[in-house]
Design an enzyme around this catalytic site. Structure first.
Site, PDB file in Angstrom:
ATOM      1  N   LYS A   9     -19.121 -13.036 -39.384  1.00 54.65           N
ATOM      2  CA  LYS A   9     -18.801 -12.775 -37.975  1.00 54.65           C
ATOM      3  C   LYS A   9     -17.376 -12.269 -37.872  1.00 54.65           C
ATOM      4  O   LYS A   9     -16.471 -12.828 -38.494  1.00 54.65           O
ATOM      5  CB  LYS A   9     -18.974 -14.050 -37.141  1.00 54.65           C
ATOM      6  N   LYS A 187      -9.461 -10.573 -36.153  1.00 53.87           N
ATOM      7  CA  LYS A 187     -10.162  -9.569 -36.937  1.00 53.87           C
ATOM      8  C   LYS A 187      -9.751  -9.609 -38.407  1.00 53.87           C
ATOM      9  O   LYS A 187      -8.612  -9.955 -38.737  1.00 53.87           O
ATOM     10  CB  LYS A 187      -9.877  -8.169 -36.394  1.00 53.87           C
ATOM     11  N   ALA A 188     -10.694  -9.221 -39.269  1.00 51.01           N
ATOM     12  CA  ALA A 188     -10.443  -9.037 -40.705  1.00 51.01           C
ATOM     13  C   ALA A 188      -9.916 -10.305 -41.375  1.00 51.01           C
ATOM     14  O   ALA A 188      -9.216 -10.244 -42.381  1.00 51.01           O
ATOM     15  CB  ALA A 188      -9.482  -7.870 -40.937  1.00 51.01           C
ATOM     16  N   ARG A 189     -10.240 -11.448 -40.817  1.00 48.03           N
ATOM     17  CA  ARG A 189      -9.849 -12.748 -41.364  1.00 48.03           C
ATOM     18  C   ARG A 189      -8.341 -12.990 -41.338  1.00 48.03           C
ATOM     19  O   ARG A 189      -7.833 -13.885 -42.011  1.00 48.03           O
ATOM     20  CB  ARG A 189     -10.376 -12.930 -42.803  1.00 48.03           C
ATOM     21  N   LEU A 190      -7.612 -12.204 -40.539  1.00 45.72           N
ATOM     22  CA  LEU A 190      -6.180 -12.452 -40.377  1.00 45.72           C
ATOM     23  C   LEU A 190      -5.972 -13.397 -39.198  1.00 45.72           C
ATOM     24  O   LEU A 190      -5.344 -13.065 -38.182  1.00 45.72           O
ATOM     25  CB  LEU A 190      -5.430 -11.127 -40.162  1.00 45.72           C
TER      26      LEU A 190
END
Length: 210
Positions: A9, A187-190
């Site tokens: 997700k 977003k983008a696991r940041l």
């Protein structure tokens, strides 16, 4: 691989800057709890309680937050249960709130102590009668049969027809925090992780890497 294990997700609902957070973490947690309630999260006060045995073996379970102020976070349980024994043995615990619909979580760490008997008495008296019966009847974490439990409830129902007195084995714990972490998915696991630590009786904020 199982489809659930392959699920990914992207978190896009929000972001978290240091300046977004209130100076006191308890006030910030109250705010996020209210937002979760207004968003229709089921049991927004549900939190995972992690404890450890004397040998270091950890365990966790979900409990409900029943009190929150500058003294700490209060929840109630059976003192003779596994968690009750572990909390009394080590004196420390960690609590974690997860609100998936908001892509948020909060972790709280600290020392744990029993609340005063009068406080436990007052909360137990405020509970629904059926909940009082269940707590008084259950030898939590012990091996039982369903029939034994139901028979015990039936016996207590006859003995106490209106209200059940609080049993000595049941009551509250208060986690007195020395650390909070507020997490917001990005977003983008940041992801955003802002931690509060108690230093010289003052709360200090810092950003942690995701």
């Amino acid at each position: 691989m199982n489809q659930a294990l392959e699920s990914r997700k992207e978190y896009t609902l929000g972001e978290l800057e240091m300046s977004d957070l209130l100076e006191h973490p308890v006030a910030q947690l109250k705010l996020w709890l209210e937002v979760a309630a207004q968003a229709g999260v089921i049991e927004p006060n549900a939190m995972t309680l992690s404890s450890a045995a004397a040998n270091g073996r950890p365990s966790s379970r979900v409990v409900l937050l029943r009190g929150l102020d500058e003294n700490g976070l209060t929840f109630y349980t059976n003192y003779d249960s596994r968690k009750g024994q572990e909390l009394q043995t080590t004196g420390f615990a960690c609590l974690n709130f997860w609100w998936g619909a908001l892509e948020r979580q909060v972790r709280v760490e600290g020392r744990v102590q029993k609340v005063p008997d009068a406080e436990s008495d007052a909360y137990f008296a405020s509970r629904p009668y059926e909940s009082q019966l269940a707590s008084a009847a259950s030898p939590q974490s012990q091996i039982v049969t369903r029939n034994d439990l139901e028979q015990k409830v039936a016996t207590l129902r006859v003995e106490f027809c209106d209200a059940v007195p609080r049993p000595a084995h049941w009551g509250g714990f208060r986690l007195e925090p020395d650390g909070f972490e507020f997490w917001q998915g990005r977003k983008a696991r940041l992801h955003d992780r802002i931690r509060y630590e108690l230093e010289n009786d003052a709360w200090v904020k810092m950003r942690l890497a995701p």
